[in-house]
Enzyme design. Structure first.
Site, PDB file in Angstrom:
ATOM      1  N   TYR A 103     118.389  72.983  85.135  1.00 52.81           N
ATOM      2  CA  TYR A 103     117.063  73.514  84.837  1.00 52.81           C
ATOM      3  C   TYR A 103     116.323  73.821  86.146  1.00 52.81           C
ATOM      4  O   TYR A 103     116.708  73.359  87.225  1.00 52.81           O
ATOM      5  CB  TYR A 103     116.288  72.486  83.996  1.00 52.81           C
ATOM      6  CG  TYR A 103     114.912  72.907  83.582  1.00 52.81           C
ATOM      7  CD1 TYR A 103     114.712  73.975  82.720  1.00 52.81           C
ATOM      8  CD2 TYR A 103     113.794  72.216  84.052  1.00 52.81           C
ATOM      9  CE1 TYR A 103     113.433  74.359  82.333  1.00 52.81           C
ATOM     10  CE2 TYR A 103     112.515  72.588  83.670  1.00 52.81           C
ATOM     11  CZ  TYR A 103     112.337  73.659  82.822  1.00 52.81           C
ATOM     12  OH  TYR A 103     111.082  74.039  82.455  1.00 52.81           O
ATOM     13  N   THR A 148     113.805  72.831  87.735  1.00 48.16           N
ATOM     14  CA  THR A 148     113.304  71.780  88.625  1.00 48.16           C
ATOM     15  C   THR A 148     114.397  70.839  89.138  1.00 48.16           C
ATOM     16  O   THR A 148     114.097  69.913  89.895  1.00 48.16           O
ATOM     17  CB  THR A 148     112.248  70.919  87.900  1.00 48.16           C
ATOM     18  OG1 THR A 148     112.855  70.317  86.749  1.00 48.16           O
ATOM     19  CG2 THR A 148     111.058  71.759  87.478  1.00 48.16           C
ATOM     20  N   LYS A 149     115.638  71.055  88.731  1.00 45.40           N
ATOM     21  CA  LYS A 149     116.683  70.095  89.067  1.00 45.40           C
ATOM     22  C   LYS A 149     117.197  70.275  90.501  1.00 45.40           C
ATOM     23  O   LYS A 149     116.882  71.246  91.176  1.00 45.40           O
ATOM     24  CB  LYS A 149     117.844  70.211  88.065  1.00 45.40           C
ATOM     25  CG  LYS A 149     117.452  69.845  86.646  1.00 45.40           C
ATOM     26  CD  LYS A 149     116.940  68.411  86.556  1.00 45.40           C
ATOM     27  CE  LYS A 149     116.758  67.923  85.129  1.00 45.40           C
ATOM     28  NZ  LYS A 149     115.667  68.557  84.410  1.00 45.40           N
ATOM     29  N   THR A 150     118.029  69.323  90.946  1.00 41.66           N
ATOM     30  CA  THR A 150     118.510  69.330  92.331  1.00 41.66           C
ATOM     31  C   THR A 150     119.438  70.502  92.621  1.00 41.66           C
ATOM     32  O   THR A 150     119.589  70.908  93.771  1.00 41.66           O
ATOM     33  CB  THR A 150     119.236  68.014  92.649  1.00 41.66           C
ATOM     34  OG1 THR A 150     120.296  67.823  91.691  1.00 41.66           O
ATOM     35  CG2 THR A 150     118.278  66.834  92.580  1.00 41.66           C
TER      36      THR A 150
END
Length: 401
Positions: free
Chosen positions: A184, A186-188
């Protein structure tokens, strides 16, 4: 006299740029837009990166959980253990296969699933357990596997926050039968939307590959390339969970810099912890010695008994200082759907509720500037100081911080 402009620090800003744009352009020029060679390359390199035999790319992390549960044989009437402190997708995916999500309280230090409480909630209908690596710190996987063996449970890790995290020298993604990642925004590692399942179980991998694209026995890429065949058979009533080559092209670029992005987050986390550790009103994250975290989140907790602000008021004060925050997570048993559908009530999971009311997540993303990091630190310390002493003026750094 002009009023100084307050710096605005967003909660997250994805580290994407020209490399990702060029990779997407390459896919456009290829003429093939959906799942194809880039996705298969992404799967291969991702499996190598985490040390797994198979990686199955899917459209969302939620889809990864759903496919894993289906491949694990979880069915209508079964029960699945998972922590109440997680995003709704963890439990929601359980309902997709007709099973019941059984919520479990958390460990107050790591905020991960509490295994003593999990053990108490096992019944003859319990078929699986989903440990969630909150913020990136791996759960107690040895103990989870021991509990799973004792009760014949399948282990499906929710590793949406845990790329790249390690547990006792092993990277998350090679520890359990199923590990589910999210890409997604916002993920790393981000592909905008997307996810991945890793497994060493060949039969499960083949099942998930089949089910991610309508239960058809061969994918579109194989049917429409020059040496392909138009013929196909629908073997199961599958789902539409395939990842596109657009997204996979971005994922390949992101994967190549995954370690560097982790190092950047580690440096920010260290700056935060160094600054906050001497403040008696703040509790910094405690990382277990036998594991490493991806630092997807920096979850700060407040000692509310020494402050005149509650957590919500603390966040509002940070927002006024230009620092965007979030909360991970509102426990599921407090959400209207889970209360209505399963009868959960306030007070059912006291540790999760206590930590929820005291925690907030600070910005931590690889592209943060030194000025932004300093601004967050000053804003937190100033807000803590004014909350403790009732003073409305800043006491650390820039009075507008």
């Amino acid at each position: 006299m002009s009023i100084p402009k307050v710096i605005q620090v967003p909660f997250h800003r994805a580290l994407v740029g020209e490399e990702e744009a060029l990779a997407v352009c390459e896919v456009i020029r290829s003429g093939w837009m959906t799942m194809g060679p880039k996705t298969f390359e992404f799967e291969k390199k991702f499996a190598e990166y985490v040390g797994a035999q198979h990686a199955i790319a899917v459209s969302t992390g939620t889809g990864a959980l759903h496919l894993s549960l289906e491949a694990a044989g979880v069915r209508i009437g079964d029960e699945v253990l998972l922590p109440t402190t997680t995003f709704t997708a963890t439990a929601e995916a359980v309902t997709y296969v007709g099973a019941r999500p059984v919520l479990v309280d958390i460990d107050p230090v790591t905020m991960n699933i509490d295994l003593e409480d999990a053990a108490r909630r096992i019944t003859p209908r319990t078929k699986a357990i989903i440990p969630v690596h909150l913020g990136g710190q791996a759960c107690d996987m040895d103990e989870i596997h021991a509990l799973a063996r004792m009760h014949h449970l399948r282990v499906i890790e929710d590793a949406a926050h845990a790329l790249p995290s390690e547990y006792k020298g092993k990277r998350v993604g090679q520890i359990s039968e199923f590990t589910c990642f999210s890409f997604y925004a916002t993920k790393t590692l981000t592909t905008g939307e997307g996810g991945m399942v890793t497994t060493d179980n060949y039969e499960a991998a083949e099942r998930m590959r089949l089910m991610r694209l309508h239960g058809i026995e061969r994918d579109a890429w194989k049917r429409y390339r020059g040496d392909g065949s138009w013929f196909y058979e629908v073997l199961e009533a599958g789902f539409k969970y395939n990842l596109t080559d657009f997204q996979s092209a971005i994922g390949l670029v992101q994967l190549a810099k995954c370690d560097a992005m982790k190092q950047a987050r580690e440096r920010i986390a260290q700056r935060y912890s160094d600054a906050f550790s001497s403040c008696e009103d703040l509790v910094i994250p405690a990382i277990r010695q036998d594991r490493s975290t991806s630092w997807h989140l920096y979850v700060l907790r407040l000692r509310l008994d020494s402050l005149n602000k509650d957590r919500n008021e603390f966040i509002e004060a940070l927002h006024r200082r230009g620092v965007a925050c979030s909360v991970h997570f509102i426990p599921l048993h407090l959400q209207p759907y889970y209360r209505r559908a399963y009868g959960y009530q306030t007070g059912d999971f006291p540790r999760a509720e206590r930590e929820f009311h005291s925690c907030l997540s600070l910005p931590i993303y690889p592209g943060m500037t030194e000025m932004e990091i300093d601004h967050v630190i000053n804003a937190v310390l100033n807000t803590a100081a004014e909350s403790r002493t009732h003073r409305a003026v800043a006491v650390h750094g820039d009075p507008n911080a």
